[in-house]
Structure formats: C-alpha cells, structure tokens
Design a protein around this motif. Structure first.
Motif, PDB file in Angstrom:
ATOM      1  N   THR A 157       0.846  -1.184   0.000  1.00  8.84           N
ATOM      2  CA  THR A 157       0.000   0.000   0.000  1.00  8.84           C
ATOM      3  C   THR A 157       0.884   1.237   0.000  1.00  8.84           C
ATOM      4  N   ALA A 159       1.309   4.018   1.310  1.00  9.90           N
ATOM      5  CA  ALA A 159       0.967   4.869   2.448  1.00  9.90           C
ATOM      6  C   ALA A 159       1.901   4.552   3.601  1.00  9.90           C
ATOM      7  N   LEU A 163      -0.663   5.180   8.928  1.00  8.42           N
ATOM      8  CA  LEU A 163      -2.016   5.284   8.389  1.00  8.42           C
ATOM      9  C   LEU A 163      -2.725   3.943   8.456  1.00  8.42           C
ATOM     10  N   LEU A 164      -2.003   2.859   8.209  1.00  6.26           N
ATOM     11  CA  LEU A 164      -2.607   1.532   8.309  1.00  6.26           C
ATOM     12  C   LEU A 164      -2.973   1.224   9.756  1.00  6.26           C
ATOM     13  N   ASN A 167      -5.981   3.091  10.927  1.00  5.84           N
ATOM     14  CA  ASN A 167      -7.199   2.558  10.327  1.00  5.84           C
ATOM     15  C   ASN A 167      -7.672   1.305  11.066  1.00  5.84           C
ATOM     16  N   LEU A 311      -6.470   4.774   1.913  1.00  5.55           N
ATOM     17  CA  LEU A 311      -5.235   5.173   2.581  1.00  5.55           C
ATOM     18  C   LEU A 311      -4.223   5.738   1.590  1.00  5.55           C
ATOM     19  N   GLN A 315      -2.599   9.429   1.815  1.00  8.62           N
ATOM     20  CA  GLN A 315      -1.169   9.694   1.687  1.00  8.62           C
ATOM     21  C   GLN A 315      -0.893  10.702   0.579  1.00  8.62           C
TER      22      GLN A 315
END
Length: 351
Positions: A157, A159, A163-164, A167, A311, A315
């Motif tokens: 991903t 990002a 951020l993960l 989430n 996400l 980003q």
C-alpha cells in the motif's frame, strides 16, 4: 498575482519515520524456498532463502564484491552464491568461497539479520541486533491451529505505516466504507465507548455492542438467522509496530452452534516512508468448509482493497498539501494512543 498557498503543517502530527527495532514479517512462509527471495524493508534490500535444515536465512541483498543483488544468484547447500562474482556467503553473511582464489578477501561479508518463523510468517529484525532476543515476535497461534480456518492475501500500500495502524484501530469506518461487509451493529445510533488498556509499547481495547443481526453473508454461510439480534463484542490490539490483531465475537446461543468468532491478523512492514507491505489473514472458528471460504474471500478482499485505495488517497493528500489540523472523536482514542507510541519509539531511536 495571488500568493502560492503554503501546505498546512502542525508539529506533533507529521509522521516522520517508523521504528527499526521491531520484528517485521517480510514474507509468508510459503514464499521462501531454497531459491533466493528478494524483497525490501525499512529502505534496504533483503534476501531470504532456506538452507539444508529448512531454516530461513536473511541477508542484505547486495554482493560485497560489486553492487549486484544476491537474490539474482542461487542457493547452493547452506550458502547463497552471487550470480555475478560467484562469491558464496554462509547464513551469517561471511564469504566462504571465491571462485578465482583460495584466500577470502578481508571484509568480504554482508549483513545478516535475526529471523524467527512461526505460524506461516517469516519475521526479520532489521534493527540493533543485540535487542532482538529481548523482544521476541508476538505469537499468533490461531494461524496454525486446525481449530481455526484461515485465508488471506498480501500487497503493498502506497501509504505510511501509521495510516494503516490508525485505520485498524477504528472499525467504525467500516459501515461507511463497505456497508455490505459491515456488521449491522456498527450502524447503532450511538457507538459504545471503548475500554482501552495501555502498556509502554502496546494498546488493547474492547467494546460490547448492543444485540444486532449478523451480516447477511455471514448468516448465509452458517445457516444462522439473518434477523435475530445477537450480542457482539469487538477486541483489538496493537501488539507491536509490525503486528495488529482484531477479534469479533457474535454470541450465538449454544443451541444454534455457539459463538461465531473472527480473528483478523495484520502483519505490516514499512518498505519505505511511503510504502507499507500488508499481509492480512482472516481466521474463523465456524463454517470450516472450502465453500464458506470461497464465499467470504471476495467480500474481505474487496473491503481491504477499498481501504487500500482510501489510505493511498490520504497519503497523496498529505504528500501534496501537508498535514493540517485534525478533528478527532471518541472513537479515535485507541488510534491516537497508537500514534503516540509509534512516535515515541521513533524518537527513542533518535531517528
């Protein structure tokens, strides 16, 4: 002429890095064989391979002779041989053979990294080697326990790892992002408060939801009533920078089969500051057949793909316009604690 708009910035919000002194899952076990497996983590190239006793070795993916990836070479017994120089390296990264001479050049070695393999994942420590044994990777026994049926996938991903993690810490987004997969309980008018527990390096929480029906797709694969309200509980845990685990219990009476539980495992590894590898697994203690797995797989994969897109968009906004002021709500309490721990771990490493 209108002045250019300056990107919004706010001290304390900007993600500046990620912890290096942590175990990260660089691959699934079935990806690593007796051929070189090249990957990247924490902005460095790494090669994984199995030696004769079946154990996994992790070395820097760069020949000491010239800047050529060892992953483009071959595994020979307990060594990996460069496809360019022919230098052979043992599991500790020491050069043990040079094709043009009998004497091994001084300093002919590459960095080696501690490895732990369990429950279908290969964990590698890329930080300070002396700390690796003090902080073993968290166990995930449900991934290999036959009492649980597990499926999953993986991808990268675009990002930052934070951020993960943030989430994962707030499932109230699920009802907005994907109403089909979402348990109807998440549509409650008022979200119950989280019970949060903290340690110096972990965050765990739980929340009891009022009785509500299970999702229609879950009722279909289990034969349960699609309209009967069942008490439900959510649990989540930030176990380490590279591992998040969630649990969702739907308390079906024993007379109707008993509690149906999902366990969600997220092993995440920073490839660099803007890219994160995500290995996800969905485990369940009910409907063990392959037919149920094939019915659920596209539902969960579709949801995780939508999250990936969101996400990556977040980003992109950050990269374009910077971090601005944020408005948080009560449901963000766990995510904000995870953010604090991640930033403190980074600060403690002096990065």
């Amino acid at each position: 002429m209108k002045a250019a708009t300056k990107p919004l910035q706010r001290l304390g919000v900007t993600a500046t890095g990620y912890p290096r002194n942590a175990w990260y899952a660089l691959a699934a076990s079935d990806e690593v064989k007796d051929v070189p497996f090249g990957t990247r983590a924490l902005e460095r190239p790494v090669v994984l391979f199995r030696v004769s006793d079946g154990s996994v070795v992790a070395l820097a993916d760069r020949d000491a002779h010239r800047p050529y990836p060892l992953s483009l070479g071959r595994v020979h017994g307990d060594t990996i041989v460069s496809g360019y120089s022919g230098f052979a390296y043992d599991r500790d990264g020491h050069c043990v053979r040079v094709p043009t001479q009998t004497q091994i050049p001084y300093g002919a070695q590459v960095p080696s990294y501690p490895v732990r393999e369990h429950d279908g994942l290969v964990w590698v420590w890329l930080g300070e080697p002396s700390l690796a044994d003090r902080r073993p990777p968290e166990p995930t026994p449900w991934l290999s326990d036959p009492a649980w049926t597990t499926f999953g996938g993986q991808w990268e991903t675009a990002a930052h790892i934070e951020l993960l993690l943030e989430n994962f810490a707030d499932i109230t987004h699920v009802a907005v992002v994907d109403p089909v997969i979402s348990p109807p309980a998440l549509a409650a008018a008022v979200t119950p408060a989280l019970e949060v527990q903290l340690t110096e390096t972990t965050v765990s929480f739980r929340r009891d939801w009022p009785p509500a029906p299970m999702p229609a797709w879950q009722a279909e694969v289990t034969g349960a009533s699609p309209t009967t309200p069942y008490p439900q509980r959510e649990e989540g845990a930030f176990l380490s920078p590279g591992l998040w685990a969630d649990r969702w219990d739907c308390h079906v009476p024993e007379s109707d089969g008993g509690t149906q539980t999902f366990l969600f495992t997220h092993a995440i590894t920073p490839v660099d500051a803007g890219t994160t590898r995500h290995i996800w697994r969905v485990s369940r203690n009910f409907a063990a057949g392959q037919a149920a797995t094939e019915a659920m797989r596209p539902i969960f994969e579709g949801y995780y793909r939508r999250v990936q897109e969101i996400l990556q968009t977040v980003q992109h906004v950050i990269d374009t316009d910077g971090y601005g002021d944020e408005v948080s709500v009560a449901a963000d309490v766990a995510a904000l604690q995870v953010r604090k721990i991640m930033r403190r771990l980074v600060a403690d490493e002096g990065l």
